[in-house]
Design an enzyme around this catalytic site. Structure first.
Site, PDB file in Angstrom:
ATOM      1  N   LYS A   9      37.484  30.231  77.186  1.00 27.82           N
ATOM      2  CA  LYS A   9      37.683  31.304  76.108  1.00 27.82           C
ATOM      3  C   LYS A   9      36.527  32.145  75.421  1.00 27.82           C
ATOM      4  O   LYS A   9      35.396  31.451  75.711  1.00 27.82           O
ATOM      5  CB  LYS A   9      38.752  30.712  75.171  1.00 27.82           C
ATOM      6  CG  LYS A   9      40.089  30.360  75.630  1.00 27.82           C
ATOM      7  CD  LYS A   9      40.750  29.558  74.468  1.00 27.82           C
ATOM      8  CE  LYS A   9      42.018  29.224  75.167  1.00 27.82           C
ATOM      9  NZ  LYS A   9      43.016  28.535  74.119  1.00 27.82           N
ATOM     10  N   TYR A  49      50.013  34.648  78.166  1.00 26.00           N
ATOM     11  CA  TYR A  49      50.541  33.953  77.020  1.00 26.00           C
ATOM     12  C   TYR A  49      52.001  34.311  76.773  1.00 26.00           C
ATOM     13  O   TYR A  49      52.624  33.874  75.568  1.00 26.00           O
ATOM     14  CB  TYR A  49      49.724  34.074  75.639  1.00 26.00           C
ATOM     15  CG  TYR A  49      48.450  33.112  75.778  1.00 26.00           C
ATOM     16  CD1 TYR A  49      48.380  31.733  75.876  1.00 26.00           C
ATOM     17  CD2 TYR A  49      47.039  33.767  75.735  1.00 26.00           C
ATOM     18  CE1 TYR A  49      47.262  31.184  76.045  1.00 26.00           C
ATOM     19  CE2 TYR A  49      46.174  33.036  75.725  1.00 26.00           C
ATOM     20  CZ  TYR A  49      46.048  31.432  75.919  1.00 26.00           C
ATOM     21  OH  TYR A  49      45.059  30.777  76.016  1.00 26.00           O
ATOM     22  N   ASN A 112      39.567  26.666  70.329  1.00 22.73           N
ATOM     23  CA  ASN A 112      39.423  25.397  71.125  1.00 22.73           C
ATOM     24  C   ASN A 112      39.058  25.741  72.623  1.00 22.73           C
ATOM     25  O   ASN A 112      39.251  24.867  73.433  1.00 22.73           O
ATOM     26  CB  ASN A 112      40.909  24.940  71.147  1.00 22.73           C
ATOM     27  CG  ASN A 112      42.171  25.767  71.948  1.00 22.73           C
ATOM     28  OD1 ASN A 112      41.704  26.700  72.510  1.00 22.73           O
ATOM     29  ND2 ASN A 112      43.178  25.349  71.996  1.00 22.73           N
ATOM     30  N   HIS A 115      41.251  27.179  78.332  1.00 22.03           N
ATOM     31  CA  HIS A 115      42.513  27.087  78.686  1.00 22.03           C
ATOM     32  C   HIS A 115      42.808  26.283  79.991  1.00 22.03           C
ATOM     33  O   HIS A 115      41.961  26.654  80.839  1.00 22.03           O
ATOM     34  CB  HIS A 115      43.119  28.374  78.849  1.00 22.03           C
ATOM     35  CG  HIS A 115      44.467  28.375  79.484  1.00 22.03           C
ATOM     36  ND1 HIS A 115      45.719  28.286  78.942  1.00 22.03           N
ATOM     37  CD2 HIS A 115      44.702  28.590  80.863  1.00 22.03           C
ATOM     38  CE1 HIS A 115      46.811  28.224  79.916  1.00 22.03           C
ATOM     39  NE2 HIS A 115      46.325  28.389  81.143  1.00 22.03           N
ATOM     40  N   GLU A 126      49.802  31.525  86.828  1.00 17.95           N
ATOM     41  CA  GLU A 126      48.808  31.997  86.402  1.00 17.95           C
ATOM     42  C   GLU A 126      47.606  32.383  87.188  1.00 17.95           C
ATOM     43  O   GLU A 126      47.016  33.470  87.290  1.00 17.95           O
ATOM     44  CB  GLU A 126      48.118  30.752  85.389  1.00 17.95           C
ATOM     45  CG  GLU A 126      49.053  30.623  84.319  1.00 17.95           C
ATOM     46  CD  GLU A 126      48.639  29.503  83.225  1.00 17.95           C
ATOM     47  OE1 GLU A 126      49.461  29.303  82.134  1.00 17.95           O
ATOM     48  OE2 GLU A 126      47.752  28.712  83.509  1.00 17.95           O
TER      49      GLU A 126
HETATM   50  P1  DAT Z   1      47.034  24.629  75.093  1.00 14.34           P
HETATM   51  O1  DAT Z   1      46.116  25.909  75.176  1.00 14.34           O
HETATM   52  O2  DAT Z   1      46.703  23.434  75.007  1.00 14.34           O
HETATM   53  O3  DAT Z   1      47.907  24.526  76.386  1.00 14.34           O
HETATM   54  P2  DAT Z   1      49.305  25.937  73.833  1.00 14.34           P
HETATM   55  O4  DAT Z   1      49.945  26.388  75.282  1.00 14.34           O
HETATM   56  O5  DAT Z   1      50.532  25.042  73.040  1.00 14.34           O
HETATM   57  O6  DAT Z   1      48.293  24.902  74.079  1.00 14.34           O
HETATM   58  O7  DAT Z   1      48.980  27.040  73.024  1.00 14.34           O
HETATM   59  C1  DAT Z   1      47.933  28.258  73.521  1.00 14.34           C
HETATM   60  C2  DAT Z   1      47.206  28.578  72.607  1.00 14.34           C
HETATM   61  O8  DAT Z   1      47.469  29.137  71.500  1.00 14.34           O
HETATM   62  C3  DAT Z   1      46.201  27.270  72.223  1.00 14.34           C
HETATM   63  O9  DAT Z   1      45.391  26.939  73.079  1.00 14.34           O
HETATM   64  C4  DAT Z   1      45.799  27.621  71.012  1.00 14.34           C
HETATM   65  C5  DAT Z   1      46.929  28.627  70.373  1.00 14.34           C
HETATM   66  N1  DAT Z   1      47.659  27.774  69.485  1.00 14.34           N
HETATM   67  C6  DAT Z   1      48.737  26.940  69.707  1.00 14.34           C
HETATM   68  N2  DAT Z   1      49.091  26.438  68.912  1.00 14.34           N
HETATM   69  C7  DAT Z   1      48.877  27.232  67.602  1.00 14.34           C
HETATM   70  C8  DAT Z   1      49.003  26.988  66.280  1.00 14.34           C
HETATM   71  N3  DAT Z   1      49.844  26.093  65.712  1.00 14.34           N
HETATM   72  N4  DAT Z   1      47.877  27.683  65.407  1.00 14.34           N
HETATM   73  C9  DAT Z   1      47.323  28.608  66.022  1.00 14.34           C
HETATM   74  N5  DAT Z   1      47.055  28.825  67.492  1.00 14.34           N
HETATM   75  C10 DAT Z   1      47.739  27.810  68.111  1.00 14.34           C
HETATM   76 MG    MG Z   2      49.366  26.145  77.214  1.00 12.00          MG
END
Ligand code: DAT
Ligand code: MG
Length: 149
Positions: A9, A49, A112, A115, A126
């Protein structure tokens, strides 16, 4: 052979962690078969997303992904989808184990670093969203018999 989609990212790129992240996946034994540095369009970020479209963080997430270049990659290897998720660590970097990418380098959930696809079917979706098949070069490591039994 199994494939996964990995994206460094904007924060990972800006913090100079591209090499470190690639190194961890390379040293595990996985094959990098496609990679491009790119600025992401809003349309692509929203499609990527799409499952989070109704979440309160969706807007910020899309704005962040399009804010600066990312490094999009495809990695190949046995069990690479689940293994890369373990190497990446939990979504919230403060909960991610030390030794994982997010656990070692991150603090905020919205920063974070990386991805990784969460399942084989998601990875297929994807990869086809981010790459043309002609942009991928599958190759066999000369060291393969020293990595795979
Ligand atoms: P991951 O990236 O571990 O697959 P995810 O698919 O649940 O996690 O979410 C996609 C991204 O969205 C994640 O990397 C960061 C953001 N995100 C997820 N949960 C969040 C939250 N509660 N608050 C803010 N950003 C969030
Ligand atoms: Mg995810």
């Amino acid at each position: 052979m199994e494939r996964t989609f990995i994206m460094i990212k904007p924060d990972g790129v800006q913090r100079g962690l591209t090499g470190e992240i690639i190194k961890r996946l390379e040293q595990k034994g996985f094959n990098l078969i496609g990679m491009k540095m790119m600025s992401v369009s809003r349309e692509l970020a929203e499609k990527h997303y799409d499952v989070h479209r109704d979440k309160p963080f969706f807007g910020n997430l899309v704005e962040f992904i399009i804010s600066a270049p990312v490094v999009a990659m495809v990695w190949e290897g046995e069990g690479v989808v689940a293994s890369a998720r373990k190497i990446i660590g939990a979504t919230n970097p403060l909960s991610a184990e030390p030794g994982t990418i997010r656990g070692d380098y991150g603090i905020s959930i919205g920063r974070n670093l990386i991805h990784g696809s969460d399942a084989v079917e998601t990875a297929q979706r994807e990869i086809s969203l981010w790459f043309e098949e002609t942009e991928l070069s599958s190759w066999e490591a000369a060291l393969k018999t020293w990595i795979y039994e």
